[in-house]
Design an enzyme around this catalytic site. Sequence first.
Site: not given
Ligand code: HEM
Length: 362
Positions: A170, A263
């Site tokens: 993450d 996601h």
């Molecule tokens: C418990 C809640 C969440 C979990 C478990 C989670 C998990 C992840 C994971 C595993 C990734 C892929 C790896 C990475 O690029 O970091 C990711 C990407 C991302 N997450 Fe989350 N996330 C959560 C909540 C959120 C929220 C609330 C937002 C924004 C409002 C968000 C925005 C993003 C963004 C911008 C990316 C990168 C996407 C890309 O361009 O590849 N996430 N998240």
Amino acid sequence: VVPFHGHHQAGVTSSPGAFVTYLSLTLRETTDAEALRRWLRVLTDDAARLTQGGRALADLEPELVARPAGLTVTFGFGRALVERAGATAPAWLEPLPAFSIDRLEDRYSGADLLLIVHGDDQTVVTHTARMLLRDSRSFATLKWRQTGFRRAHGTDPSGTTFRNPFGQLDGTTNAKLGTADFDATVWARPDAPAWLAGGTGFVLRRIEMDMDGWDKVGRDGRGNVIGRHVDTGAPLTGGTEHSEPDFDATTRLGFPVINDVAHIRRARETDPANSIVRMAFAYDDAVDPGAVPGDDGLEVISNTGLLFGSWQADVTAQFVPMQARLAEADFLNTWTTPVGSTVVAVPPGCVEGGFIGEGLFA
Ligand code: HEM
């Protein structure tokens, strides 16, 4: 030791420590602008000393921070504090609009002053939090305290992406400190109030993760939810953790390889000026007394999730559209629920002899 003084607050420009304590303080009615200034001076003095391994005034246990282990203390201001000082708040300094996925609780939401204390040693973080609270007593009351953690320092080689409680890497696609993308995303724009120049905006969302529900999802399913393989963090379209996902790739049957509601597809934002920089910590707290078993009837054994933090210059322009898109459709919503939400303005750092927030009183 992370230097305290500088143009930016050190907690924004250093990598997150292994432990975080968030303190939300509510101003007392009696704290007028002059008292507020005194309070910020005292807290700045505490933070400047403790982060350098020194003794806060009247600290009877200075040995506890003698090795500060990357300690930083970051100040974030809610609208009430800015207005109490007689200054103008940026328009975005408001609670977020309500999202359909939210189940927010007041006990995890909102702050007049948010203090973000993080470092690689819990003893140091705990003592620092106590010193800051002790010196806040006559100015404010503690509304809530939330604590989180990442891997212990040294467990992984430096630069390894954090794994959240679902086991996912993450933070892979996150602008790195010191890059032009980071700067374009984070630092206040020229149209922000002058006191915020060199500062930023911070959103803290407490997001519950349904660990029992997640247990029922197989490894492939887990990959589909995010659009990345769980073990390597590589996009489902191939490569390694930092390879670019191919959102147009289809299977032999013509279906997208990265699901329409994965996601990373829904969260993706390529323009740094519209993006956010994420800083996540896990939390794992005692189960609430009276927690009600889900449909499966199993006893509740987890109160676990993310303290999802994000830095961005303008919360309304950057965070809100992204969160709105995710609230509308995101596979992950099946297993995650926002239960707390706080928005603060993070002022710039200060020079020796100055104090955090002094621009409010200019
Ligand atoms: C418990 C809640 C969440 C979990 C478990 C989670 C998990 C992840 C994971 C595993 C990734 C892929 C790896 C990475 O690029 O970091 C990711 C990407 C991302 N997450 Fe989350 N996330 C959560 C909540 C959120 C929220 C609330 C937002 C924004 C409002 C968000 C925005 C993003 C963004 C911008 C990316 C990168 C996407 C890309 O361009 O590849 N996430 N998240």
